[in-house]
Write an enzyme that holds these catalytic residues in place. Structure first.
Site, mmCIF file in Angstrom:
data_model
loop_
_atom_site.group_PDB
_atom_site.id
_atom_site.type_symbol
_atom_site.label_atom_id
_atom_site.label_comp_id
_atom_site.label_asym_id
_atom_site.label_seq_id
_atom_site.Cartn_x
_atom_site.Cartn_y
_atom_site.Cartn_z
ATOM 1 N N HIS A 79 8.864 -19.863 -33.764
ATOM 2 C CA HIS A 79 8.331 -20.651 -34.875
ATOM 3 C C HIS A 79 7.952 -19.712 -36.004
ATOM 4 O O HIS A 79 7.997 -18.493 -35.854
ATOM 5 C CB HIS A 79 7.152 -21.502 -34.415
ATOM 6 C CG HIS A 79 7.560 -22.609 -33.499
ATOM 7 N ND1 HIS A 79 7.364 -22.556 -32.138
ATOM 8 C CD2 HIS A 79 8.222 -23.771 -33.739
ATOM 9 C CE1 HIS A 79 7.863 -23.642 -31.575
ATOM 10 N NE2 HIS A 79 8.397 -24.402 -32.529
ATOM 11 N N ASP A 138 9.020 -20.608 -42.548
ATOM 12 C CA ASP A 138 9.662 -21.925 -42.424
ATOM 13 C C ASP A 138 10.179 -22.438 -43.768
ATOM 14 O O ASP A 138 11.344 -22.801 -43.903
ATOM 15 C CB ASP A 138 8.654 -22.961 -41.918
ATOM 16 C CG ASP A 138 8.597 -23.026 -40.403
ATOM 17 O OD1 ASP A 138 9.294 -22.235 -39.763
ATOM 18 O OD2 ASP A 138 7.850 -23.866 -39.875
HETATM 19 C C1 LIG Z 1 5.572 -24.143 -37.102
HETATM 20 C C2 LIG Z 1 6.768 -25.020 -37.330
HETATM 21 C C3 LIG Z 1 6.823 -26.152 -36.396
HETATM 22 C C4 LIG Z 1 5.966 -27.273 -36.889
HETATM 23 C C5 LIG Z 1 6.445 -28.509 -36.221
HETATM 24 C C6 LIG Z 1 5.494 -29.664 -36.406
HETATM 25 C C7 LIG Z 1 5.878 -30.360 -37.689
HETATM 26 C C8 LIG Z 1 5.620 -30.533 -35.149
HETATM 27 C C9 LIG Z 1 5.292 -29.717 -33.862
HETATM 28 C C10 LIG Z 1 4.625 -30.693 -32.915
HETATM 29 C C11 LIG Z 1 4.881 -32.043 -33.566
HETATM 30 C C12 LIG Z 1 3.993 -33.197 -33.142
HETATM 31 C C13 LIG Z 1 4.093 -33.410 -31.634
HETATM 32 O O1 LIG Z 1 5.476 -33.431 -31.211
HETATM 33 C C14 LIG Z 1 3.367 -34.698 -31.189
HETATM 34 C C15 LIG Z 1 3.765 -35.925 -32.000
HETATM 35 C C16 LIG Z 1 5.152 -36.409 -31.639
HETATM 36 C C17 LIG Z 1 5.540 -37.641 -32.428
HETATM 37 O O2 LIG Z 1 6.881 -37.995 -32.102
HETATM 38 C C18 LIG Z 1 5.435 -37.350 -33.942
HETATM 39 C C19 LIG Z 1 4.047 -36.926 -34.291
HETATM 40 C C20 LIG Z 1 3.611 -35.680 -33.510
HETATM 41 C C21 LIG Z 1 2.119 -35.473 -33.820
HETATM 42 C C22 LIG Z 1 4.426 -34.456 -33.926
HETATM 43 C C23 LIG Z 1 4.314 -34.202 -35.447
HETATM 44 C C24 LIG Z 1 5.140 -32.972 -35.867
HETATM 45 O O3 LIG Z 1 6.510 -33.181 -35.658
HETATM 46 C C25 LIG Z 1 4.715 -31.752 -35.052
HETATM 47 C C26 LIG Z 1 3.269 -31.393 -35.433
HETATM 48 C C27 LIG Z 1 8.054 -24.239 -37.218
HETATM 49 O O4 LIG Z 1 8.070 -23.067 -37.120
HETATM 50 S S1 LIG Z 1 9.513 -25.111 -37.387
HETATM 51 C C28 LIG Z 1 10.787 -23.920 -37.207
HETATM 52 C C29 LIG Z 1 11.266 -23.892 -35.822
HETATM 53 N N1 LIG Z 1 12.419 -23.047 -35.671
HETATM 54 C C30 LIG Z 1 13.635 -23.413 -36.055
HETATM 55 O O5 LIG Z 1 13.871 -24.469 -36.585
HETATM 56 C C31 LIG Z 1 14.711 -22.368 -35.815
HETATM 57 C C32 LIG Z 1 15.988 -22.924 -35.240
HETATM 58 N N2 LIG Z 1 15.731 -23.769 -34.133
HETATM 59 C C33 LIG Z 1 15.306 -23.369 -32.939
HETATM 60 O O6 LIG Z 1 15.090 -22.180 -32.665
HETATM 61 C C34 LIG Z 1 15.088 -24.446 -31.909
HETATM 62 O O7 LIG Z 1 15.681 -25.626 -32.384
HETATM 63 C C35 LIG Z 1 13.614 -24.687 -31.573
HETATM 64 C C36 LIG Z 1 12.806 -25.025 -32.840
HETATM 65 C C37 LIG Z 1 13.001 -23.464 -30.903
HETATM 66 C C38 LIG Z 1 13.501 -25.894 -30.625
HETATM 67 O O8 LIG Z 1 14.178 -25.600 -29.446
HETATM 68 P P1 LIG Z 1 14.839 -26.730 -28.579
HETATM 69 O O9 LIG Z 1 15.127 -26.168 -27.245
HETATM 70 O O10 LIG Z 1 13.966 -27.949 -28.634
HETATM 71 O O11 LIG Z 1 16.122 -27.106 -29.425
HETATM 72 P P2 LIG Z 1 17.542 -26.347 -29.542
HETATM 73 O O12 LIG Z 1 17.673 -25.218 -28.597
HETATM 74 O O13 LIG Z 1 17.774 -26.013 -30.960
HETATM 75 O O14 LIG Z 1 18.570 -27.458 -29.081
HETATM 76 C C39 LIG Z 1 18.549 -28.760 -29.585
HETATM 77 C C40 LIG Z 1 19.003 -29.665 -28.450
HETATM 78 O O15 LIG Z 1 18.978 -30.996 -28.904
HETATM 79 C C41 LIG Z 1 20.274 -31.567 -28.784
HETATM 80 N N3 LIG Z 1 20.466 -32.492 -29.902
HETATM 81 C C42 LIG Z 1 20.230 -32.264 -31.200
HETATM 82 N N4 LIG Z 1 20.528 -33.345 -31.922
HETATM 83 C C43 LIG Z 1 20.979 -34.276 -31.076
HETATM 84 C C44 LIG Z 1 21.460 -35.601 -31.224
HETATM 85 N N5 LIG Z 1 21.555 -36.216 -32.393
HETATM 86 N N6 LIG Z 1 21.833 -36.265 -30.090
HETATM 87 C C45 LIG Z 1 21.759 -35.672 -28.872
HETATM 88 N N7 LIG Z 1 21.311 -34.428 -28.672
HETATM 89 C C46 LIG Z 1 20.937 -33.740 -29.769
HETATM 90 C C47 LIG Z 1 21.203 -30.391 -28.842
HETATM 91 O O16 LIG Z 1 22.458 -30.719 -28.322
HETATM 92 C C48 LIG Z 1 20.432 -29.376 -28.018
HETATM 93 O O17 LIG Z 1 20.600 -29.686 -26.671
HETATM 94 P P3 LIG Z 1 20.849 -28.507 -25.569
HETATM 95 O O18 LIG Z 1 19.606 -27.655 -25.569
HETATM 96 O O19 LIG Z 1 21.064 -29.254 -24.281
HETATM 97 O O20 LIG Z 1 22.028 -27.747 -26.013
#
Ligand SMILES: C[C@H](CCC[C@@H](C)[C@H]1CC[C@H]2[C@@H]3[C@H](O)C[C@@H]4C[C@H](O)CC[C@]4(C)[C@H]3C[C@H](O)[C@]12C)C(=O)SCCNC(=O)CCNC(=O)[C@H](O)C(C)(C)COP(=O)(O)OP(=O)(O)OC[C@H]1O[C@@H](n2cnc3c(N)ncnc32)[C@H](O)[C@@H]1OP(=O)(O)O
Length: 384
Positions: A124, A154
């Site tokens: 993050h 970010d």
């Molecule tokens: C400090 C910030 C982060 C701040 C985030 C806050 C805004 C949110 C954090 C907590 C949230 C709250 C919490 O969740 C509770 C509530 C939930 C509610 O739903 C909403 C309100 C909440 C209060 C909620 C509110 C907010 O959302 C929060 C406060 C950052 O630093 S952000 C920067 C992060 N880094 C990056 O973006 C760099 C690139 N990405 C990554 O490194 C990764 O994506 C990451 C971020 C580490 C996540 O890893 P993850 O394992 O989850 O994902 P990936 O490895 O990337 O893989 C994605 C998998 O998803 C599949 N996929 C994607 N799209 C689809 C689709 N359309 N259909 C099906 N599948 C999909 C994809 O195929 C991947 O699957 P596999 O892993 O099997 O290959």
């Protein structure tokens, strides 16, 4: 608007990708956020969805991935915010998509970039900031390094840099007719933003430990001071001509003070300034310093910022149809300024059908995708 006609597909992700898409949408691009079908039951976390439409697509189903491939065939830009390897596993890597649409700009917005030891690691903002070297420079004297919300890696190094990369690639495509892959690493984005820090290391600006230098909280004339009503004033009187006005406004006599750049006197001077600022309210200090060049400005809350006369005069903050205030898109272009949407954010999957039709899918194909559970239409408010 400047980006009118540009078709963007933004795969839904956390903070930086949504900002990148919102900037493009504010300046006129047609941005489609590709949401997960499985997320219907959850509140979506995207508060930066202004001007976007939502298409719910299950990329894990072959029909869903195939639909995205087809959409990319007609898109100008794809923003993907996943760790390296995710898109490749879905059969949606750049080699595949660029072969099908050589004009596509494939923007990969990640923390660590597409290669390197950490390319596949989770992370993050604070982690990216740390790896860039920048975090080591941020923080108060004798305290641990401090990450200022998640603004730097970010949003600045990630979302904004990626948007810049996309616009540069679009500009280049106008000449070459060819798209390309953008490897937007937040570590590198924030490091690049800090070029001044890197390149000024030998100037003597940073010879003191963290928190004791000119611009990092060491100097009395570049500091935040508490006022008698518990508010704050931000002081940035660096140049001698402006420093003189600060001293005058504080009711001090320059001739009775140590010289401005006497670093050993800074801690004492800070205490002196602090005790003086503590004697008047923020409004009283504003009436002393407004209309001077002392570089002293009140530290405003969001509410106060939106209603401050300067910001109001420039319409720097805008209200949407729900009455929510937010910053107007910047910068302001004279002929083709951004025209941010005032409508509410999209429901997840709200525009699935209209988008697919627009991109050339037939009603029969859409019905088949629905029966295959590859798309969704459910209208839940995206309220993350
Ligand atoms: C400090 C910030 C982060 C701040 C985030 C806050 C805004 C949110 C954090 C907590 C949230 C709250 C919490 O969740 C509770 C509530 C939930 C509610 O739903 C909403 C309100 C909440 C209060 C909620 C509110 C907010 O959302 C929060 C406060 C950052 O630093 S952000 C920067 C992060 N880094 C990056 O973006 C760099 C690139 N990405 C990554 O490194 C990764 O994506 C990451 C971020 C580490 C996540 O890893 P993850 O394992 O989850 O994902 P990936 O490895 O990337 O893989 C994605 C998998 O998803 C599949 N996929 C994607 N799209 C689809 C689709 N359309 N259909 C099906 N599948 C999909 C994809 O195929 C991947 O699957 P596999 O892993 O099997 O290959």
């Amino acid at each position: 608007m400047a980006l009118g006609g540009v078709r963007v597909l933004e795969l839904a992700g956390l903070a930086p990708g949504p900002l990148c898409g919102m900037i493009l949408a504010d300046f006129g691009a047609q941005v489609v956020r590709v949401d997960r079908v499985s997320r219907f039951a959850e509140a979506h976390g995207d508060v930066q969805a202004r001007g976007k439409r939502s298409l719910a697509l299950d990329l894990k189903r072959p029909q869903g991935a195939a639909a995205l491939r087809r959409l990319c065939g007609r898109a100008d830009v794809l923003i993907e915010p996943f760790r390296h390897g995710v898109m490749e596993r879905l059969g949606l890597g750049p080699e595949v998509l660029l072969q099908e649409n050589p004009r596509l700009i494939y923007a990969r917005l990640t923390g660590f970039g597409q290669t390197g030891k950490y390319a596949k690691s989770a992370g993050h903002d604070i982690n990216y900031l740390a790896l860039s070297g920048v975090l080591s420079k941020l923080g108060r004297k004798n305290e641990n390094p401090y990450a200022p919300v998640n603004l730097l890696a970010d949003f600045a190094g990630g979302g904004v840099m990626c948007a810049l990369g996309i616009v540069i690639a679009l500009f280049e495509r106008a000449r070459s007719g060819r798209g390309q892959v953008i490897d937007a690493s937040m570590v590198e984005g924030v490091a690049y933003l800090s070029s001044f820090l890197w390149k000024s290391q030998k100037m003597g600006l940073w010879s003191q430990p963290r928190g004791q230098n000119l611009l990092d909280g060491g100097a009395p004339f570049y500091e935040v001071y508490r006022t008698s009503d518990g508010k704050f004033m931000a002081v940035g009187a660096i140049e001698p001509v402006f420093y003189k006005q600060l001293i005058k406004g504080l009711g001090l006599n320059l001739d009775e003070l140590p010289t401005q750049m006497s670093v050993s006197d800074w801690p004492g001077m800070k205490k002196k300034f602090a005790s003086i600022f503590a004697q008047k309210t923020q409004a009283e200090w504003c009436s002393i310093f407004d209309s001077t060049d002392a570089c002293v400005i009140p530290v405003l809350s969001f509410d106060d910022a939106a209603s401050h006369p300067h910001n109001k005069e420039r319409s720097s903050f805008i209200k949407n149809e729900q009455g929510e205030m937010s910053p107007r898109p910047a910068p302001v272009l004279s002929r083709t300024p951004a025209v941010p949407s005032r409508k509410r954010d999209p429901f997840i999957g709200e525009h699935t059908e209209e988008i697919l039709l627009e991109y050339g899918f037939t009603k029969q194909e859409i019905a088949k995708l629905y029966s295959d559970k590859a798309i969704g239409f459910k209208n839940l408010k995206a309220n993350l």
